[in-house]
Design a protein around this motif. Structure first.
Motif, PDB file in Angstrom:
ATOM      1  N   THR A  79      -4.635  -5.941  -3.278  1.00  0.00           N
ATOM      2  CA  THR A  79      -4.339  -4.463  -2.426  1.00  0.00           C
ATOM      3  C   THR A  79      -4.417  -3.428  -3.531  1.00  0.00           C
ATOM      4  O   THR A  79      -3.680  -3.214  -4.855  1.00  0.00           O
ATOM      5  CB  THR A  79      -3.031  -4.544  -1.777  1.00  0.00           C
ATOM      6  N   PRO A  80      -5.089  -2.129  -3.143  1.00  0.00           N
ATOM      7  CA  PRO A  80      -5.857  -1.959  -2.015  1.00  0.00           C
ATOM      8  C   PRO A  80      -7.516  -2.242  -1.916  1.00  0.00           C
ATOM      9  O   PRO A  80      -7.965  -1.651  -1.209  1.00  0.00           O
ATOM     10  CB  PRO A  80      -5.537  -0.404  -1.777  1.00  0.00           C
TER      11      PRO A  80
ATOM     12  N   ILE B 138      -7.485   2.599   1.756  1.00  0.00           N
ATOM     13  CA  ILE B 138      -7.338   1.117   1.554  1.00  0.00           C
ATOM     14  C   ILE B 138      -8.583   0.486   2.283  1.00  0.00           C
ATOM     15  O   ILE B 138      -9.054   1.061   3.171  1.00  0.00           O
ATOM     16  CB  ILE B 138      -6.098   0.738   2.123  1.00  0.00           C
TER      17      ILE B 138
ATOM     18  N   TRP C 103       0.656  -1.246  -0.204  1.00  0.00           N
ATOM     19  CA  TRP C 103       0.065  -0.153   0.039  1.00  0.00           C
ATOM     20  C   TRP C 103       0.823   1.005  -0.015  1.00  0.00           C
ATOM     21  O   TRP C 103       0.777   2.369  -0.808  1.00  0.00           O
ATOM     22  CB  TRP C 103      -0.872  -0.285   0.992  1.00  0.00           C
TER      23      TRP C 103
END
Length: 528
Positions: A380-381, A258, A245
């Protein structure tokens, strides 16, 4: 080399003429480019170095840094629907490659006669078309317009496929311990086709569709690639996700909060027998890392090590393909597009030859899947996984590289783009008109204008898979997993879908849901 490959002589004079032909053509923007379309399987948004990963992908990173990266590129959320959209330009339901009530459709659906694949149109402009790797479409590659093909149908055995074809002719099964590895074999065939093209078809542009089966389960990887990542994932999924991240934000890919980890969201299909067979190290929920036993931590860290090794090998093999393009002086005027068929997978199952708990992880006798703990990291995210149409299931990398036309002044594109845009883009750069004998206009658009700068049009994009449904209109997205209520997100502020606005804006929900339904009716009508 492939054990069934035919070695080709190098004709230096022909290659020398090719160099003169290609280099002299760069000044003419009207010269149709070659196209290399690369698709990988089950790769998440953050699984490449240039999208925030710790996995070593230097060839793709260089491609992205010299070309462009799209930050809002979408697929259909599943393998075969995406491949249908990729090569036809339609949503998969319209060409019967996702489920439509009342007709034979879905993974075994047969495309209607008008649902032709890209090579059928590119041949009008003199292109030769090649295919290497996974297919997952109806028909066979040569039957549908390709000139050469290596079709690796058996993706459950990276070391010993039982079912594969060369130019639509079935090949003998590959025994274990033969030195075969699927990712390398796909690249070998791609290079063989490119060498043949340089020697025998110097005056024709090419379209080459390279479809790697990695990093789809089973997690089969080469020992030397596994060794590079030993111990890398021992800190656990929360640590790795947080590191990714930070890099994603530093790269400017996503500027929004996130998502939280959905601790109770497991695999999309329950296979309790598989969990039992895989042993006490397996777990089917992304629980906190510190809640795992020492055995579970080791087992889970090993799975991510294998996933990383498979992606690393894809990058290595792409490096060989890129070297071949340079050798035949085709690099400058080759449009390369790299994408994934869906987000990372939370699935856990055991198929094919089963799983031997005593076998070395990643070997032919093992059968491991990434699972929801690490697929949350790979995506991610974003939220959720393959088969679902929240951002984690449908938002993945798109890298575009074309030295003759794309300059690396601004490497990021925040335009919304979708897999239905790929066929119109390729037809556009090839100078081929869009098909006219079709029951509805292509839903996508050419991305060529966005190669220079963000265009930011207010587009509508639509999804449906196994009851999971979504529509995006401009920056607004309406989404619902199967059996759940509609959720509403402002993706301009909330790409990771953390703040559901459905109750605050019921009128927008109603209007977007009506638009979703109208588009669904259009897909069903086209499929009849």
């Amino acid at each position: 080399m492939l054990p069934f490959a035919i070695s080709l002589p190098r004709r230096l004079l022909t290659l020398g003429l090719l160099a003169l032909t290609v280099s002299s053509s760069f000044a003419d923007d009207r010269t149709p480019p070659n196209v290399l379309l690369v698709m990988v399987d089950d790769l998440g948004f953050s699984d490449l170095g240039c999208y925030g990963s710790e996995i070593e992908t230097p060839h793709l990173d260089r491609l992205a840094n010299a070309g462009i990266r799209y930050t809002q590129f979408y697929n259909t959320g599943r393998c075969w629907p995406t491949r249908a959209s990729l090569l036809t330009g339609f949503y998969p339901h319209a060409v019967r490659r996702d489920q439509v009530p009342g007709i034979k459709s879905g993974g075994r659906g047969q495309r209607p006669e008008w649902g032709k694949l890209l090579p059928s149109y590119l041949s009008q402009a003199g292109y030769r078309s090649y295919h290497s790797g996974k297919w997952h479409l109806d028909g066979k590659p040569l039957q549908t317009g390709f000139d050469r093909s290596y079709y690796l149908q058996d993706q459950g055995r990276f070391f010993s496929p039982q079912t594969h074809f060369k130019d639509d002719v079935k090949l003998p099964a590959i025994p274990r311990d033969s030195g075969f590895y699927g990712t390398t074999a796909i690249a070998d065939h791609a290079i063989e086709c490119l060498q043949e093209h340089a020697e025998e078809h110097v005056d024709a542009p090419f379209f080459h569709y390279v479809a790697f089966t990695a990093p789809h389960f089973p997690l089969h990887a080469l020992p030397e690639d596994i060794a590079k990542y030993e111990g890398r994932y021992d800190e656990g999924w929360e640590v790795v996700r947080a590191e990714r991240w930070k890099r994603i934000q530093a790269l400017g890919l996503v500027n929004a909060p996130i998502s939280d980890v959905e601790r109770q969201l497991g695999p999309p299909y329950p296979f309790p027998d598989a969990i039992e067979q895989l042993g006490p190290g397996e777990i089917n929920r992304p629980v906190p890392w510190d809640d795992l036993t020492a055995e579970q931590k080791q087992f889970q860290a090993t799975k991510m090590t294998l996933h990383a090794a498979m992606i690393d090998r894809v990058d290595q093999e792409l490096g060989r393909i890129f070297a071949q393009l340079r050798e035949m002086n085709a690099w400058e005027n080759t449009l390369i597009l790299f994408l994934s068929d869906n987000g990372a997978s939370a699935e856990i199952m055991v198929r094919n030859d089963g799983h031997d708990p005593q076998a070395a992880p990643g070997s032919a006798a093992s059968y491991l899947c990434l699972g929801p703990g690490w697929s949350t990291v790979s995506n991610t995210p974003f939220r959720r996984h393959k088969t679902l149409v929240h951002e984690g299931g449908i938002s993945t990398p798109l890298i575009v590289h074309w030295p003759a036309r794309i300059k690396a002044d601004d490497p990021l594109r925040h335009d919304v783009a979708h897999v239905v845009d790929i066929s119109p883009t390729i037809l556009d750069v090839a100078g081929v008109p869009l098909p006219s004998e079709i029951p509805m206009p292509l839903p996508g658009r050419s991305l060529q204008a966005s190669f220079s700068a963000d265009q930011n049009p207010s587009l509508t994009r639509w999804w449906l898979h196994e009851g999971n449904r979504a529509i995006r209109i401009g920056d607004w997205k309406l989404v619902a997993s199967s059996g759940e209520a509609w959720e509403l997100y402002d993706l301009a502020k909330d790409r990771a879908e953390t703040n559901d606005l459905a109750k605050q804006d019921p009128q927008r929900v109603s209007e977007m849901a009506d638009k979703w339904e109208r588009l669904w009716q259009q897909q069903q009508a086209a499929a009849q």
